[in-house]
Design a protein around this motif. Structure first.
Motif, PDB file in Angstrom:
ATOM      1  N   PHE A  81       0.832  -1.206   0.000  1.00  0.00           N
ATOM      2  CA  PHE A  81       0.000   0.000   0.000  1.00  0.00           C
ATOM      3  C   PHE A  81       0.865   1.254   0.000  1.00  0.00           C
ATOM      4  CE2 PHE A  81      -2.044   3.345   2.570  1.00  0.00           C
ATOM      5  CZ  PHE A  81      -3.120   3.636   1.743  1.00  0.00           C
ATOM      6  N   LEU A  82       1.935   1.222   0.810  1.00  0.00           N
ATOM      7  CA  LEU A  82       2.829   2.376   0.911  1.00  0.00           C
ATOM      8  C   LEU A  82       3.479   2.676  -0.437  1.00  0.00           C
ATOM      9  CD1 LEU A  82       4.329   4.475   2.689  1.00  0.00           C
ATOM     10  CD2 LEU A  82       6.043   2.708   3.136  1.00  0.00           C
ATOM     11  N   LEU A  83       3.870   1.616  -1.130  1.00  0.00           N
ATOM     12  CA  LEU A  83       4.591   1.807  -2.393  1.00  0.00           C
ATOM     13  C   LEU A  83       3.670   2.109  -3.557  1.00  0.00           C
ATOM     14  CD1 LEU A  83       7.307  -0.983  -1.981  1.00  0.00           C
ATOM     15  CD2 LEU A  83       7.559   1.484  -1.673  1.00  0.00           C
ATOM     16  N   THR A  84       2.345   2.050  -3.348  1.00  0.00           N
ATOM     17  CA  THR A  84       1.411   2.460  -4.409  1.00  0.00           C
ATOM     18  C   THR A  84       1.120   3.953  -4.356  1.00  0.00           C
ATOM     19  OG1 THR A  84      -0.481   1.950  -2.956  1.00  0.00           O
ATOM     20  CG2 THR A  84       0.261   0.214  -4.492  1.00  0.00           C
ATOM     21  N   LYS A  85       1.599   4.619  -3.300  1.00  0.00           N
ATOM     22  CA  LYS A  85       1.422   6.068  -3.213  1.00  0.00           C
ATOM     23  C   LYS A  85       2.240   6.744  -4.310  1.00  0.00           C
ATOM     24  CE  LYS A  85       0.439   6.278   1.754  1.00  0.00           C
ATOM     25  NZ  LYS A  85      -0.907   6.867   1.583  1.00  0.00           N
ATOM     26  N   PRO A  86       1.873   7.992  -4.668  1.00  0.00           N
ATOM     27  CA  PRO A  86       2.590   8.691  -5.755  1.00  0.00           C
ATOM     28  C   PRO A  86       3.987   9.139  -5.351  1.00  0.00           C
ATOM     29  CG  PRO A  86       0.953  10.137  -4.778  1.00  0.00           C
ATOM     30  CD  PRO A  86       0.746   8.792  -4.153  1.00  0.00           C
ATOM     31  N   LEU A  87       4.767   8.199  -4.901  1.00  0.00           N
ATOM     32  CA  LEU A  87       6.153   8.455  -4.507  1.00  0.00           C
ATOM     33  C   LEU A  87       7.035   7.380  -5.108  1.00  0.00           C
ATOM     34  CD1 LEU A  87       5.692   9.149  -0.655  1.00  0.00           C
ATOM     35  CD2 LEU A  87       6.189  10.864  -2.404  1.00  0.00           C
ATOM     36  N   THR A  88       8.239   7.754  -5.472  1.00  0.00           N
ATOM     37  CA  THR A  88       9.189   6.747  -5.935  1.00  0.00           C
ATOM     38  C   THR A  88       9.693   5.955  -4.721  1.00  0.00           C
ATOM     39  OG1 THR A  88      11.118   8.165  -5.688  1.00  0.00           O
ATOM     40  CG2 THR A  88       9.905   8.307  -7.772  1.00  0.00           C
ATOM     41  N   GLU A  89      10.258   4.796  -5.010  1.00  0.00           N
ATOM     42  CA  GLU A  89      10.800   3.991  -3.903  1.00  0.00           C
ATOM     43  C   GLU A  89      11.898   4.749  -3.167  1.00  0.00           C
ATOM     44  OE1 GLU A  89      11.596   1.060  -6.637  1.00  0.00           O
ATOM     45  OE2 GLU A  89       9.971  -0.303  -6.033  1.00  0.00           O
ATOM     46  N   LEU A  90      12.700   5.509  -3.928  1.00  0.00           N
ATOM     47  CA  LEU A  90      13.785   6.259  -3.290  1.00  0.00           C
ATOM     48  C   LEU A  90      13.221   7.360  -2.384  1.00  0.00           C
ATOM     49  CD1 LEU A  90      16.823   6.362  -3.117  1.00  0.00           C
ATOM     50  CD2 LEU A  90      16.857   8.011  -5.002  1.00  0.00           C
ATOM     51  N   GLN A  91      12.085   7.959  -2.764  1.00  0.00           N
ATOM     52  CA  GLN A  91      11.475   8.989  -1.913  1.00  0.00           C
ATOM     53  C   GLN A  91      10.917   8.375  -0.629  1.00  0.00           C
ATOM     54  OE1 GLN A  91       8.784  10.596  -4.914  1.00  0.00           O
ATOM     55  NE2 GLN A  91       9.868  12.553  -4.877  1.00  0.00           N
ATOM     56  N   VAL A  92      10.351   7.173  -0.747  1.00  0.00           N
ATOM     57  CA  VAL A  92       9.859   6.486   0.458  1.00  0.00           C
ATOM     58  C   VAL A  92      11.024   6.185   1.399  1.00  0.00           C
ATOM     59  CG1 VAL A  92       8.793   4.371   1.334  1.00  0.00           C
ATOM     60  CG2 VAL A  92       7.867   5.481  -0.706  1.00  0.00           C
ATOM     61  N   VAL A  93      12.115   5.677   0.828  1.00  0.00           N
ATOM     62  CA  VAL A  93      13.312   5.391   1.641  1.00  0.00           C
ATOM     63  C   VAL A  93      13.829   6.679   2.270  1.00  0.00           C
ATOM     64  CG1 VAL A  93      15.721   4.622   1.559  1.00  0.00           C
ATOM     65  CG2 VAL A  93      13.965   3.371   0.294  1.00  0.00           C
ATOM     66  N   GLY A  94      13.884   7.755   1.460  1.00  0.00           N
ATOM     67  CA  GLY A  94      14.387   9.031   1.956  1.00  0.00           C
ATOM     68  C   GLY A  94      13.533   9.582   3.086  1.00  0.00           C
ATOM     69  N   ALA A  95      12.207   9.448   2.967  1.00  0.00           N
ATOM     70  CA  ALA A  95      11.307   9.963   4.002  1.00  0.00           C
ATOM     71  C   ALA A  95      11.538   9.248   5.327  1.00  0.00           C
ATOM     72  CB  ALA A  95       9.862   9.795   3.555  1.00  0.00           C
ATOM     73  N   LYS A  96      11.628   7.930   5.278  1.00  0.00           N
ATOM     74  CA  LYS A  96      11.849   7.176   6.517  1.00  0.00           C
ATOM     75  C   LYS A  96      13.241   7.480   7.087  1.00  0.00           C
ATOM     76  CE  LYS A  96       8.615   3.350   5.836  1.00  0.00           C
ATOM     77  NZ  LYS A  96       7.961   3.429   7.145  1.00  0.00           N
ATOM     78  N   TYR A  97      14.216   7.672   6.206  1.00  0.00           N
ATOM     79  CA  TYR A  97      15.566   7.976   6.662  1.00  0.00           C
ATOM     80  C   TYR A  97      15.620   9.350   7.333  1.00  0.00           C
ATOM     81  CZ  TYR A  97      20.428   9.387   6.515  1.00  0.00           C
ATOM     82  OH  TYR A  97      21.662   9.869   6.855  1.00  0.00           O
ATOM     83  N   ILE A  98      15.011  10.347   6.694  1.00  0.00           N
ATOM     84  CA  ILE A  98      15.019  11.707   7.267  1.00  0.00           C
ATOM     85  C   ILE A  98      14.339  11.718   8.631  1.00  0.00           C
ATOM     86  CG2 ILE A  98      14.084  14.038   6.966  1.00  0.00           C
ATOM     87  CD1 ILE A  98      14.510  13.658   3.945  1.00  0.00           C
ATOM     88  N   ALA A  99      13.241  10.980   8.766  1.00  0.00           N
ATOM     89  CA  ALA A  99      12.542  10.917  10.050  1.00  0.00           C
ATOM     90  C   ALA A  99      13.448  10.320  11.134  1.00  0.00           C
ATOM     91  CB  ALA A  99      11.266  10.094   9.913  1.00  0.00           C
ATOM     92  N   ALA A 100      14.202   9.276  10.781  1.00  0.00           N
ATOM     93  CA  ALA A 100      15.114   8.651  11.748  1.00  0.00           C
ATOM     94  C   ALA A 100      16.229   9.622  12.150  1.00  0.00           C
ATOM     95  CB  ALA A 100      15.706   7.370  11.165  1.00  0.00           C
ATOM     96  N   VAL A 101      16.763  10.362  11.171  1.00  0.00           N
ATOM     97  CA  VAL A 101      17.829  11.329  11.469  1.00  0.00           C
ATOM     98  C   VAL A 101      17.294  12.457  12.357  1.00  0.00           C
ATOM     99  CG1 VAL A 101      19.398  13.039  10.465  1.00  0.00           C
ATOM    100  CG2 VAL A 101      19.143  10.803   9.390  1.00  0.00           C
TER     101      VAL A 101
END
Length: 241
Positions: free
Chosen positions: A82-102
């Motif tokens: 479901f998360l990966l069907t959103k209008p985001l690239t896989e790299l943007q999904v990875v980046g979002a989770k990474y930025i939140a962790a940082v």
């Protein structure tokens, strides 16, 4: 992407593990700085050396604890599709989770500025502290936490078990931080000791702690972060193979 970052940050701050991470980090660093033997009062030096010595070892466990659920929980519950069907690239999904962790790493570091203010106030004469070394150490610690977050995100993407993700992340972070130094100590490598140590994070962390922000150290950190984020994207793409 901003909505996903905000969702992840709210998830961290609203979860028990987020609060535990910040509290444990501040408690351990505070004990080593002010209470345990060889603390700053015993040493008689107005610096934050005990904080910058213990913080990487605390991050070694706490950052993987923060990131272990990033993708593994999504995989376990089946919401990753479901998360990966959103209008985001896989790299943007990875980046979002990474930025939140940082951002959580930054939130854990911010209260330690009170330690710096206390040292600054206790110094004789007042304010007689190594500002350059302190700022360099904070920069190194921030980059180190960012590297550990990238490693933790990758570990979370390759398994649907949070415990396995945590253990893999701790192992990889330990190896990156100290593993190359231990390997370089073997006499068989001789003159290669220096180059091998330079592959590990500790050499660059110690370099920044001297108060000089060397471009080579910054590029090293950015390269490690980029490699693990790209590996994370590859792990997500592997579901299509």
């Amino acid at each position: 992407m901003y909505a996903l970052i905000a969702k992840e940050v709210r998830g961290f701050l609203g979860s028990l593990i987020g609060h535990i991470t910040v509290v444990v980090f501040l408690l351990l660093t505070g004990l080593f700085l002010w209470v345990f033997p060889d603390n700053v009062l015993d040493r008689g030096y107005a610096d934050l050396a005990p904080l910058f010595f213990i913080a990487p070892w605390v991050f070694l466990f706490l950052v993987p604890a923060v990131t272990m659920r990033s993708f593994s929980e999504e995989r376990r519950t089946g919401t990753i599709e479901f998360l990966l069907t959103k209008p985001l690239t896989e790299l943007q999904v990875v980046g979002a989770k990474y930025i939140a962790a940082v951002m959580l790493v930054v939130l854990a570091l911010l209260p330690t500025l009170f330690y710096w203010y206390s040292i600054h106030d206790l110094a004789v004469p007042r304010g007689n502290v190594d500002v350059g070394g302190t700022l360099g150490s904070y920069a190194g610690l921030l980059f180190l936490g960012a590297c550990f977050a990238a490693v933790g995100i990758f570990a979370s993407a390759i398994t649907d078990s949070q415990i396995v993700a945590f253990l893999i992340a701790v192992f990889l972070c330990f190896f990156l931080y100290l593993g190359f130094d231990l390997i370089a100590d073997f006499q068989v490598f001789g003159a290669l000791e220096g180059p091998i140590k330079s592959i590990g994070i500790q050499a660059h962390y110690m370099s920044m702690s001297r108060g000089v922000i060397d471009l080579r150290d910054v590029l090293y950190y950015l390269a490690v972060i980029a490699i693990f984020l790209l590996l994370t994207r590859t792990a997500l793409q592997s579901r299509k193979w």
